[in-house]
Design a protein around this motif. Structure first.
Motif, PDB file in Angstrom:
ATOM      1  N   THR A 281       0.824  -1.208   0.000  1.00 23.40           N
ATOM      2  CA  THR A 281       0.000   0.000   0.000  1.00 23.40           C
ATOM      3  C   THR A 281       0.856   1.256   0.000  1.00 23.40           C
ATOM      4  OG1 THR A 281      -1.802  -1.156   1.110  1.00 23.40           O
ATOM      5  CG2 THR A 281      -1.822   1.243   1.232  1.00 23.40           C
ATOM      6  N   PHE A 282       1.886   1.315   0.851  1.00 26.41           N
ATOM      7  CA  PHE A 282       2.678   2.552   0.857  1.00 26.41           C
ATOM      8  C   PHE A 282       3.460   2.705  -0.437  1.00 26.41           C
ATOM      9  CE2 PHE A 282       6.262   0.465   3.365  1.00 26.41           C
ATOM     10  CZ  PHE A 282       7.310   0.787   2.523  1.00 26.41           C
ATOM     11  N   LEU A 283       3.877   1.608  -1.047  1.00 28.62           N
ATOM     12  CA  LEU A 283       4.564   1.702  -2.327  1.00 28.62           C
ATOM     13  C   LEU A 283       3.610   2.215  -3.406  1.00 28.62           C
ATOM     14  CD1 LEU A 283       7.101   1.260  -4.000  1.00 28.62           C
ATOM     15  CD2 LEU A 283       6.389  -1.114  -4.298  1.00 28.62           C
ATOM     16  N   ARG A 284       2.395   1.697  -3.414  1.00 29.90           N
ATOM     17  CA  ARG A 284       1.393   2.148  -4.379  1.00 29.90           C
ATOM     18  C   ARG A 284       1.099   3.630  -4.202  1.00 29.90           C
ATOM     19  NH1 ARG A 284      -1.960  -1.610  -3.624  1.00 29.90           N
ATOM     20  NH2 ARG A 284      -3.182  -0.633  -1.985  1.00 29.90           N
ATOM     21  N   TYR A 285       0.887   4.081  -2.963  1.00 28.41           N
ATOM     22  CA  TYR A 285       0.623   5.505  -2.710  1.00 28.41           C
ATOM     23  C   TYR A 285       1.805   6.372  -3.133  1.00 28.41           C
ATOM     24  CZ  TYR A 285      -3.536   4.464   0.150  1.00 28.41           C
ATOM     25  OH  TYR A 285      -4.759   4.063   0.603  1.00 28.41           O
ATOM     26  N   MET A 286       3.019   5.916  -2.846  1.00 30.00           N
ATOM     27  CA  MET A 286       4.195   6.694  -3.206  1.00 30.00           C
ATOM     28  C   MET A 286       4.295   6.841  -4.725  1.00 30.00           C
ATOM     29  SD  MET A 286       8.232   5.895  -2.561  1.00 30.00           S
ATOM     30  CE  MET A 286       8.189   4.563  -3.742  1.00 30.00           C
ATOM     31  N   LEU A 287       4.106   5.740  -5.438  1.00 29.97           N
ATOM     32  CA  LEU A 287       4.200   5.785  -6.894  1.00 29.97           C
ATOM     33  C   LEU A 287       3.080   6.610  -7.507  1.00 29.97           C
ATOM     34  CD1 LEU A 287       5.266   2.098  -7.581  1.00 29.97           C
ATOM     35  CD2 LEU A 287       6.718   4.140  -7.537  1.00 29.97           C
ATOM     36  N   GLN A 288       1.857   6.485  -6.968  1.00 31.43           N
ATOM     37  CA  GLN A 288       0.751   7.282  -7.474  1.00 31.43           C
ATOM     38  C   GLN A 288       0.992   8.762  -7.217  1.00 31.43           C
ATOM     39  OE1 GLN A 288      -2.472   5.255  -5.477  1.00 31.43           O
ATOM     40  NE2 GLN A 288      -3.061   4.190  -7.338  1.00 31.43           N
ATOM     41  N   GLY A 289       1.421   9.100  -6.025  1.00 29.99           N
ATOM     42  CA  GLY A 289       1.694  10.503  -5.700  1.00 29.99           C
ATOM     43  C   GLY A 289       2.795  11.081  -6.560  1.00 29.99           C
ATOM     44  N   ALA A 290       3.838  10.316  -6.771  1.00 29.36           N
ATOM     45  CA  ALA A 290       4.960  10.791  -7.577  1.00 29.36           C
ATOM     46  C   ALA A 290       4.574  10.947  -9.048  1.00 29.36           C
ATOM     47  CB  ALA A 290       6.136   9.830  -7.443  1.00 29.36           C
ATOM     48  N   SER A 291       3.560  10.235  -9.486  1.00 29.48           N
ATOM     49  CA  SER A 291       3.149  10.275 -10.889  1.00 29.48           C
ATOM     50  C   SER A 291       2.190  11.413 -11.215  1.00 29.48           C
ATOM     51  CB  SER A 291       2.477   8.946 -11.268  1.00 29.48           C
ATOM     52  OG  SER A 291       3.394   7.892 -11.122  1.00 29.48           O
ATOM     53  N   ILE A 292       1.637  12.051 -10.215  1.00 28.05           N
ATOM     54  CA  ILE A 292       0.661  13.120 -10.449  1.00 28.05           C
ATOM     55  C   ILE A 292       1.391  14.384 -10.879  1.00 28.05           C
ATOM     56  CG2 ILE A 292      -1.078  14.597  -9.368  1.00 28.05           C
ATOM     57  CD1 ILE A 292      -1.779  12.187  -7.579  1.00 28.05           C
ATOM     58  N   LYS A 293       0.965  14.930 -12.012  1.00 32.38           N
ATOM     59  CA  LYS A 293       1.612  16.124 -12.568  1.00 32.38           C
ATOM     60  C   LYS A 293       0.618  17.274 -12.616  1.00 32.38           C
ATOM     61  CE  LYS A 293       4.432  13.326 -15.635  1.00 32.38           C
ATOM     62  NZ  LYS A 293       4.719  12.977 -17.011  1.00 32.38           N
ATOM     63  N   GLY A 294       1.143  18.481 -12.562  1.00 31.29           N
ATOM     64  CA  GLY A 294       0.326  19.674 -12.720  1.00 31.29           C
ATOM     65  C   GLY A 294      -0.058  20.308 -11.397  1.00 31.29           C
ATOM     66  N   ALA A 295       0.027  21.618 -11.372  1.00 30.26           N
ATOM     67  CA  ALA A 295      -0.265  22.368 -10.146  1.00 30.26           C
ATOM     68  C   ALA A 295      -1.695  22.159  -9.684  1.00 30.26           C
ATOM     69  CB  ALA A 295       0.012  23.856 -10.370  1.00 30.26           C
ATOM     70  N   GLN A 296      -2.617  21.982 -10.612  1.00 28.16           N
ATOM     71  CA  GLN A 296      -4.018  21.813 -10.222  1.00 28.16           C
ATOM     72  C   GLN A 296      -4.261  20.508  -9.465  1.00 28.16           C
ATOM     73  OE1 GLN A 296      -2.788  21.397 -13.287  1.00 28.16           O
ATOM     74  NE2 GLN A 296      -4.051  20.085 -14.561  1.00 28.16           N
ATOM     75  N   TRP A 297      -3.337  19.570  -9.576  1.00 27.10           N
ATOM     76  CA  TRP A 297      -3.475  18.280  -8.901  1.00 27.10           C
ATOM     77  C   TRP A 297      -2.619  18.179  -7.650  1.00 27.10           C
ATOM     78  CZ3 TRP A 297      -7.632  16.090 -10.389  1.00 27.10           C
ATOM     79  CH2 TRP A 297      -8.070  16.236 -11.689  1.00 27.10           C
ATOM     80  N   ALA A 298      -2.014  19.290  -7.228  1.00 25.63           N
ATOM     81  CA  ALA A 298      -1.147  19.283  -6.040  1.00 25.63           C
ATOM     82  C   ALA A 298      -1.851  18.741  -4.800  1.00 25.63           C
ATOM     83  CB  ALA A 298      -0.579  20.679  -5.780  1.00 25.63           C
ATOM     84  N   PRO A 299      -3.118  19.080  -4.533  1.00 23.86           N
ATOM     85  CA  PRO A 299      -3.780  18.513  -3.350  1.00 23.86           C
ATOM     86  C   PRO A 299      -3.888  16.984  -3.401  1.00 23.86           C
ATOM     87  CG  PRO A 299      -4.970  20.447  -4.106  1.00 23.86           C
ATOM     88  CD  PRO A 299      -3.949  20.123  -5.163  1.00 23.86           C
ATOM     89  N   ALA A 300      -4.158  16.443  -4.566  1.00 28.48           N
ATOM     90  CA  ALA A 300      -4.236  14.979  -4.694  1.00 28.48           C
ATOM     91  C   ALA A 300      -2.862  14.357  -4.472  1.00 28.48           C
ATOM     92  CB  ALA A 300      -4.782  14.589  -6.065  1.00 28.48           C
ATOM     93  N   ARG A 301      -1.840  14.989  -5.047  1.00 30.89           N
ATOM     94  CA  ARG A 301      -0.478  14.500  -4.872  1.00 30.89           C
ATOM     95  C   ARG A 301      -0.101  14.508  -3.390  1.00 30.89           C
ATOM     96  NH1 ARG A 301       4.786  14.465  -7.462  1.00 30.89           N
ATOM     97  NH2 ARG A 301       6.332  15.205  -5.990  1.00 30.89           N
TER      98      ARG A 301
END
Length: 87
Positions: A20-40
């Motif tokens: 789970t923490f690996l999945r969250y880390m990879l998903q967070g690192a993959s999010i691009k764009g300032a508008q998605w900063a809260p999700a990241r």
């Protein structure tokens, strides 16, 4: 020493937390764009919680006389209620 079945179950839970923490880390690192900063930030913030859960389980396994293991080192038996082995 605690039963082998209990320690094996804790090892499976430990591996779920690591996954789970690996999945969250990879998903967070993959999010691009300032508008998605809260999700990241949300995903990356969860990493710390999941690492804490994994550490807690690893310490309990050792306290009970076992050794924390990766799932590939577990016997492969199914966890109650999950219906299949974790790989």
């Amino acid at each position: 020493m605690a039963s082998a079945e209990l320690i094996e179950g804790l090892n499976h839970a430990l591996n779920r937390e690591v996954s789970t923490f690996l999945r969250y880390m990879l998903q967070g690192a993959s999010i691009k764009g300032a508008q998605w900063a809260p999700a990241r930030e949300m995903y990356l913030g969860e990493v710390t919680d999941e690492v804490g859960h994994a550490l807690y389980l690893a310490e309990k396994i050792v306290m009970l006389g076992g050794t924390p293991k990766r799932c590939s080192e577990c016997s492969g038996t199914a966890i109650a209620g999950m219906g299949r082995p974790l790989d």
